[in-house]
Each structure stands twice: as C-alpha cells, then as structure tokens.
Design a protein around this motif. Structure first.
Motif, PDB file in Angstrom:
ATOM      1  N   VAL A  79      30.033  13.955 -10.896  1.00 35.89           N
ATOM      2  CA  VAL A  79      28.657  14.731 -10.797  1.00 35.89           C
ATOM      3  C   VAL A  79      28.464  15.753 -11.763  1.00 35.89           C
ATOM      4  O   VAL A  79      27.362  16.003 -12.241  1.00 35.89           O
ATOM      5  CB  VAL A  79      29.157  15.477  -9.588  1.00 35.89           C
ATOM      6  CG1 VAL A  79      27.639  16.982  -9.281  1.00 35.89           C
ATOM      7  CG2 VAL A  79      29.039  14.661  -8.251  1.00 35.89           C
ATOM      8  N   VAL A  80      29.481  16.434 -12.371  1.00 39.60           N
ATOM      9  CA  VAL A  80      29.388  17.337 -13.371  1.00 39.60           C
ATOM     10  C   VAL A  80      29.058  16.696 -14.754  1.00 39.60           C
ATOM     11  O   VAL A  80      28.077  17.150 -15.489  1.00 39.60           O
ATOM     12  CB  VAL A  80      30.817  18.115 -13.585  1.00 39.60           C
ATOM     13  CG1 VAL A  80      31.065  18.891 -15.004  1.00 39.60           C
ATOM     14  CG2 VAL A  80      31.179  19.008 -12.573  1.00 39.60           C
ATOM     15  N   ALA A  81      29.503  15.333 -15.004  1.00 37.46           N
ATOM     16  CA  ALA A  81      29.059  14.596 -16.074  1.00 37.46           C
ATOM     17  C   ALA A  81      27.577  14.309 -16.057  1.00 37.46           C
ATOM     18  O   ALA A  81      26.905  14.492 -17.137  1.00 37.46           O
ATOM     19  CB  ALA A  81      30.140  13.470 -16.351  1.00 37.46           C
ATOM     20  N   THR A  82      27.127  13.867 -15.063  1.00 40.05           N
ATOM     21  CA  THR A  82      25.848  13.503 -14.627  1.00 40.05           C
ATOM     22  C   THR A  82      24.828  14.721 -14.964  1.00 40.05           C
ATOM     23  O   THR A  82      23.887  14.856 -15.745  1.00 40.05           O
ATOM     24  CB  THR A  82      25.558  13.112 -13.358  1.00 40.05           C
ATOM     25  OG1 THR A  82      26.182  12.039 -12.908  1.00 40.05           O
ATOM     26  CG2 THR A  82      24.019  12.869 -13.105  1.00 40.05           C
ATOM     27  N   ARG A  83      25.134  15.828 -14.495  1.00 35.57           N
ATOM     28  CA  ARG A  83      24.332  17.198 -14.808  1.00 35.57           C
ATOM     29  C   ARG A  83      24.455  17.648 -16.214  1.00 35.57           C
ATOM     30  O   ARG A  83      23.437  18.032 -16.770  1.00 35.57           O
ATOM     31  CB  ARG A  83      25.071  18.363 -13.799  1.00 35.57           C
ATOM     32  CG  ARG A  83      24.708  17.705 -12.314  1.00 35.57           C
ATOM     33  CD  ARG A  83      24.876  18.751 -11.408  1.00 35.57           C
ATOM     34  NE  ARG A  83      24.397  18.327  -9.992  1.00 35.57           N
ATOM     35  CZ  ARG A  83      24.378  19.184  -8.748  1.00 35.57           C
ATOM     36  NH1 ARG A  83      24.855  20.640  -8.986  1.00 35.57           N
ATOM     37  NH2 ARG A  83      24.086  18.843  -7.723  1.00 35.57           N
ATOM     38  N   LEU A  84      25.496  17.331 -16.600  1.00 36.53           N
ATOM     39  CA  LEU A  84      25.774  17.774 -18.046  1.00 36.53           C
ATOM     40  C   LEU A  84      24.705  17.262 -19.047  1.00 36.53           C
ATOM     41  O   LEU A  84      24.181  17.635 -20.086  1.00 36.53           O
ATOM     42  CB  LEU A  84      27.362  17.930 -18.724  1.00 36.53           C
ATOM     43  CG  LEU A  84      28.100  19.065 -18.086  1.00 36.53           C
ATOM     44  CD1 LEU A  84      29.494  18.720 -18.702  1.00 36.53           C
ATOM     45  CD2 LEU A  84      27.352  20.297 -18.867  1.00 36.53           C
ATOM     46  N   LEU A 107      19.902  24.191 -20.922  1.00 32.62           N
ATOM     47  CA  LEU A 107      19.232  25.020 -20.154  1.00 32.62           C
ATOM     48  C   LEU A 107      19.784  25.456 -18.909  1.00 32.62           C
ATOM     49  O   LEU A 107      19.468  26.790 -18.269  1.00 32.62           O
ATOM     50  CB  LEU A 107      17.803  24.319 -19.676  1.00 32.62           C
ATOM     51  CG  LEU A 107      16.820  23.920 -20.687  1.00 32.62           C
ATOM     52  CD1 LEU A 107      15.652  23.258 -20.347  1.00 32.62           C
ATOM     53  CD2 LEU A 107      16.623  25.141 -21.654  1.00 32.62           C
ATOM     54  N   LEU A 108      20.905  24.755 -18.200  1.00 34.49           N
ATOM     55  CA  LEU A 108      21.427  25.113 -16.936  1.00 34.49           C
ATOM     56  C   LEU A 108      23.111  25.594 -17.129  1.00 34.49           C
ATOM     57  O   LEU A 108      23.306  26.265 -16.632  1.00 34.49           O
ATOM     58  CB  LEU A 108      21.305  24.237 -16.095  1.00 34.49           C
ATOM     59  CG  LEU A 108      19.887  23.846 -15.481  1.00 34.49           C
ATOM     60  CD1 LEU A 108      19.833  22.711 -14.607  1.00 34.49           C
ATOM     61  CD2 LEU A 108      19.319  24.971 -14.917  1.00 34.49           C
ATOM     62  N   TYR A 109      23.841  24.673 -18.064  1.00 34.60           N
ATOM     63  CA  TYR A 109      25.201  24.798 -18.102  1.00 34.60           C
ATOM     64  C   TYR A 109      25.532  25.210 -19.489  1.00 34.60           C
ATOM     65  O   TYR A 109      25.157  24.214 -20.275  1.00 34.60           O
ATOM     66  CB  TYR A 109      25.675  23.676 -17.444  1.00 34.60           C
ATOM     67  CG  TYR A 109      25.198  23.155 -16.409  1.00 34.60           C
ATOM     68  CD1 TYR A 109      25.404  24.109 -14.958  1.00 34.60           C
ATOM     69  CD2 TYR A 109      24.421  21.967 -16.143  1.00 34.60           C
ATOM     70  CE1 TYR A 109      25.034  23.400 -13.870  1.00 34.60           C
ATOM     71  CE2 TYR A 109      24.001  21.849 -14.790  1.00 34.60           C
ATOM     72  CZ  TYR A 109      23.980  22.438 -13.801  1.00 34.60           C
ATOM     73  OH  TYR A 109      23.551  22.068 -12.485  1.00 34.60           O
ATOM     74  N   ARG A 110      26.643  25.944 -19.724  1.00 32.56           N
ATOM     75  CA  ARG A 110      26.968  25.877 -21.047  1.00 32.56           C
ATOM     76  C   ARG A 110      27.973  25.089 -21.462  1.00 32.56           C
ATOM     77  O   ARG A 110      28.117  24.636 -22.534  1.00 32.56           O
ATOM     78  CB  ARG A 110      27.762  27.573 -21.149  1.00 32.56           C
ATOM     79  CG  ARG A 110      26.612  28.732 -21.085  1.00 32.56           C
ATOM     80  CD  ARG A 110      27.456  29.949 -21.554  1.00 32.56           C
ATOM     81  NE  ARG A 110      28.379  30.311 -20.619  1.00 32.56           N
ATOM     82  CZ  ARG A 110      28.423  30.837 -19.438  1.00 32.56           C
ATOM     83  NH1 ARG A 110      27.272  31.177 -19.084  1.00 32.56           N
ATOM     84  NH2 ARG A 110      29.704  31.143 -18.655  1.00 32.56           N
ATOM     85  N   ASN A 111      28.796  24.625 -20.495  1.00 35.54           N
ATOM     86  CA  ASN A 111      29.947  23.753 -20.886  1.00 35.54           C
ATOM     87  C   ASN A 111      30.435  23.112 -19.432  1.00 35.54           C
ATOM     88  O   ASN A 111      29.915  23.281 -18.326  1.00 35.54           O
ATOM     89  CB  ASN A 111      31.199  24.328 -21.519  1.00 35.54           C
ATOM     90  CG  ASN A 111      31.627  25.669 -20.859  1.00 35.54           C
ATOM     91  OD1 ASN A 111      31.685  25.655 -19.629  1.00 35.54           O
ATOM     92  ND2 ASN A 111      31.736  26.787 -21.590  1.00 35.54           N
ATOM     93  N   ILE A 112      31.428  22.276 -19.350  1.00 32.43           N
ATOM     94  CA  ILE A 112      31.893  21.631 -18.060  1.00 32.43           C
ATOM     95  C   ILE A 112      32.478  22.780 -17.007  1.00 32.43           C
ATOM     96  O   ILE A 112      32.053  22.655 -15.949  1.00 32.43           O
ATOM     97  CB  ILE A 112      33.139  20.539 -18.441  1.00 32.43           C
ATOM     98  CG1 ILE A 112      33.539  20.118 -17.099  1.00 32.43           C
ATOM     99  CG2 ILE A 112      34.310  21.419 -19.064  1.00 32.43           C
ATOM    100  CD1 ILE A 112      34.507  19.247 -17.349  1.00 32.43           C
ATOM    101  N   PHE A 113      33.028  23.685 -17.436  1.00 31.46           N
ATOM    102  CA  PHE A 113      33.682  24.964 -16.409  1.00 31.46           C
ATOM    103  C   PHE A 113      32.357  25.601 -16.004  1.00 31.46           C
ATOM    104  O   PHE A 113      32.354  25.809 -14.692  1.00 31.46           O
ATOM    105  CB  PHE A 113      34.446  25.907 -17.568  1.00 31.46           C
ATOM    106  CG  PHE A 113      35.812  25.088 -18.033  1.00 31.46           C
ATOM    107  CD1 PHE A 113      36.803  24.762 -17.297  1.00 31.46           C
ATOM    108  CD2 PHE A 113      35.766  24.959 -19.441  1.00 31.46           C
ATOM    109  CE1 PHE A 113      37.878  23.777 -17.862  1.00 31.46           C
ATOM    110  CE2 PHE A 113      36.788  24.425 -20.018  1.00 31.46           C
ATOM    111  CZ  PHE A 113      37.825  23.707 -19.252  1.00 31.46           C
ATOM    112  N   ASP A 114      31.514  25.876 -16.822  1.00 28.40           N
ATOM    113  CA  ASP A 114      30.266  26.774 -16.399  1.00 28.40           C
ATOM    114  C   ASP A 114      29.503  25.744 -15.194  1.00 28.40           C
ATOM    115  O   ASP A 114      29.107  26.279 -14.190  1.00 28.40           O
ATOM    116  CB  ASP A 114      29.381  26.786 -17.472  1.00 28.40           C
ATOM    117  CG  ASP A 114      28.144  27.855 -17.009  1.00 28.40           C
ATOM    118  OD1 ASP A 114      28.429  28.777 -16.232  1.00 28.40           O
ATOM    119  OD2 ASP A 114      27.101  27.512 -17.415  1.00 28.40           O
ATOM    120  N   CYS A 115      29.482  24.305 -15.495  1.00 35.11           N
ATOM    121  CA  CYS A 115      28.913  23.572 -14.418  1.00 35.11           C
ATOM    122  C   CYS A 115      29.546  23.336 -13.259  1.00 35.11           C
ATOM    123  O   CYS A 115      29.011  23.574 -12.011  1.00 35.11           O
ATOM    124  CB  CYS A 115      28.768  22.116 -15.005  1.00 35.11           C
ATOM    125  SG  CYS A 115      27.740  20.901 -14.055  1.00 35.11           S
TER     126      CYS A 115
END
Length: 309
Positions: free
Chosen positions: A229-234, A246-254
């Motif tokens: 899920v996180v990879a898809t959104r990043l 625009l939405l996430y700075r990095n994997i932890f933020d996501c």
C-alpha cells in the motif's frame, strides 16, 4: 541461464495476475488519506471493481500497464530468483551439517535477492503503478498521470525529473520486496522440503511446486500488503516543482499518515485483490520456475550425453 529462467517464469505468471494488480492498485489509492468514504468508492469489492473498470475502459482496462508490469517482473525476478537459485546451489541457504534448508538463511538471502531485484526494476514498477491508476471521471482515484505507454512514460519522466526521478519512491519498494521475497522464498523452500517427504509429491514437480506455492502465497500477502500500500502511494503521488511529493515526504510519513487517518484497514486496502494477484502469481511464477529449471537440467543432461557418446 538461472537468471533468464527466473525472469521468463515471472513474465508468464504476470500475464494472468495483472488484472488483479490493476484492481489492487486502485483499491489502495481510493479514499487516500480520507475518512468514512465507503459509500463513494468505485472499487469497493472485487466484483464491483471489475464492473467499474470494464464499464469505464472496456476489457482492455483490466490489462492496463501490462507492458511495464512484465518489464518489472522480468528485471526484478530474473535478478531475484537467479540470485537465490545461485546461492542455493552453493549451499549458502542450508545447514552445513545436515544440508537441510535453514529458515534464517533463506530469509536472509531471499530478502537480499529481493532488494537487488527491486533496485534494478524500480522504474518499471513506478510506471506500472501510475498507468494502472489512470482512469477518468468517477472512476479516477489517486493522482492521475497522463502516460501513453511504458516507453513514453520512462522517457518523459527522465526528461522532466532526470535520472533520479526514475527511482522516486525507491524507499517504498525496497522494504516491500525485501519482506515479500523473504517470506515467499522461505515459505516456498520449506514447504517444498516438507511435501517432498511424501511419495505423491516426489514424482511430480508441478504438484510439489503448486502445493508449496499455495501456502507461500497466503503468508506473502499477510506480510507484504502494508508495505505494498505504501509503495503504491509513494510511486503514484504527484510532485511539486522541486520534485517533492505532494502528500508524503518518505516511507515513514506515508505509514504514519495512512494509519492515523485510515487506521489499520487503510494499510490493508486491496487485501483480497492482492491475494488473488499474489497467490496465483506465486503459484504460477514458482511453478513455472521449477518446471523451467527441470527442463534446463534435462536439456543440459541430454547435451552432456551427446558429447560423451
């Protein structure tokens, strides 16, 4: 040869699993960072998702991003399965005393092989995700990229974002593939060892590989889905003029934002579609892999016999 066999096996499996990958991608992106959106979602279940995609894009919509998906499968799995098979042949995944497979060593080498494969295949995965997410009107979810095809998308991304842009979201795919590869190859290897103790399975490469893959696929999806899920959104998020998400700075933020707003269910979005993608893909991929290896060994054996005759 082991590397080509791994890539070819994954491509064969990818043709069958790609429609579920499209559904999984859209379910993971719908309602992104929103609460209580269930009634507004166009891809609420597997059946409705299929109907929505066909209604909006026709049957060909179910195979969206197939080119980039097969490119990723070949590059990633030729590296991943080729490396794992190589270290297994050297005995680095086994106890030195008994030559039985060590779960710890299988996890280690499976994870490292997955990292290597995802590092090389990352651009194809990013483009695959962005193309699969593309739709229109009420069926559009997540950020919409205007890609015409895999090659065009790779060229455009390089021209606008540079070489670094092709690996945007890399931090998301590394843990996804490392966890998934470690779980998949470890459970597959140990299950294959278990089934091979029975006479029925000893006589059938196909039956052994299929049975081991069915078990492996379940554990794969349970462990990998949050990272997926996180990879898809990043990979799918838009970027600003400075190349920042625009939405996430990095994997932890996501991870934090998704869990805080959508809860644990948000991290397991698309679980059913992911299972229908991953389980058959695991079965087909690893079964093709085992069968191709068997054919290769038979071919080499025949070649050797001809040489000595």
């Amino acid at each position: 040869m082991d590397f080509l066999i791994g890539g070819a096996a994954a491509m064969c499996a990818g043709v069958f699993s790609n429609p579920f990958d499209v559904i999984k991608t859209r379910q993971q992106l719908q309602g992104e960072l929103q609460k209580n959106t269930k009634s507004k979602l166009p891809y609420r279940g597997l059946g409705q998702a299929i109907v929505s995609i066909v209604r909006a894009e026709g049957l060909k919509g179910l195979q969206k991003g197939l080119g980039s998906a097969l490119g990723f499968q070949f590059v990633m799995n030729s590296t991943r399965l080729g490396l794992y098979e190589t270290v297994d042949r050297f005995g680095w995944t086994r106890y030195s005393e008994t030559q039985n497979h060590s779960p710890v060593l299988c996890v280690l080498w499976g994870g490292l092989a997955g990292i290597a494969g995802s590092a090389i295949g990352c651009p194809f995965y990013m483009i695959k995700t962005q193309i699969q997410a593309q739709s229109h009107g009420q069926f559009a979810v997540g950020y919409q990229h205007d890609h015409r095809g895999t090659v065009s998308a790779l060229i455009t991304t390089y021209q606008t974002q540079g070489f670094k842009g092709l690996w945007r979201g890399f931090t998301g795919i590394v843990p996804r593939t490392a966890v998934g590869s470690a779980i998949q190859l470890t459970t597959f290897t140990k299950c294959k060892d278990f089934f091979m103790e029975y006479e029925t399975f000893k006589n059938s490469t196909f039956l052994t590989a299929t049975a081991a893959s069915m078990v492996s696929g379940f554990f794969l999806v349970v462990g990998m889905t949050p990272f997926d899920v996180v990879a898809t959104r990043l990979f799918n998020q838009g970027i600003d003029s400075n190349g920042k998400g625009l939405l996430y700075r990095n994997i932890f933020d996501c991870f934090i934002k998704t869990f805080k707003i959508e809860g644990m269910r948000g991290l397991y979005k698309g679980f059913v579609a992911n299972y229908w993608r991953a389980a058959p893909h695991t079965i087909l991929n690893l079964t093709f892999w085992e069968q191709f290896k068997k054919w290769k060994d038979l071919y080499l054996s025949d070649e050797a016999n001809m040489y000595f005759e």
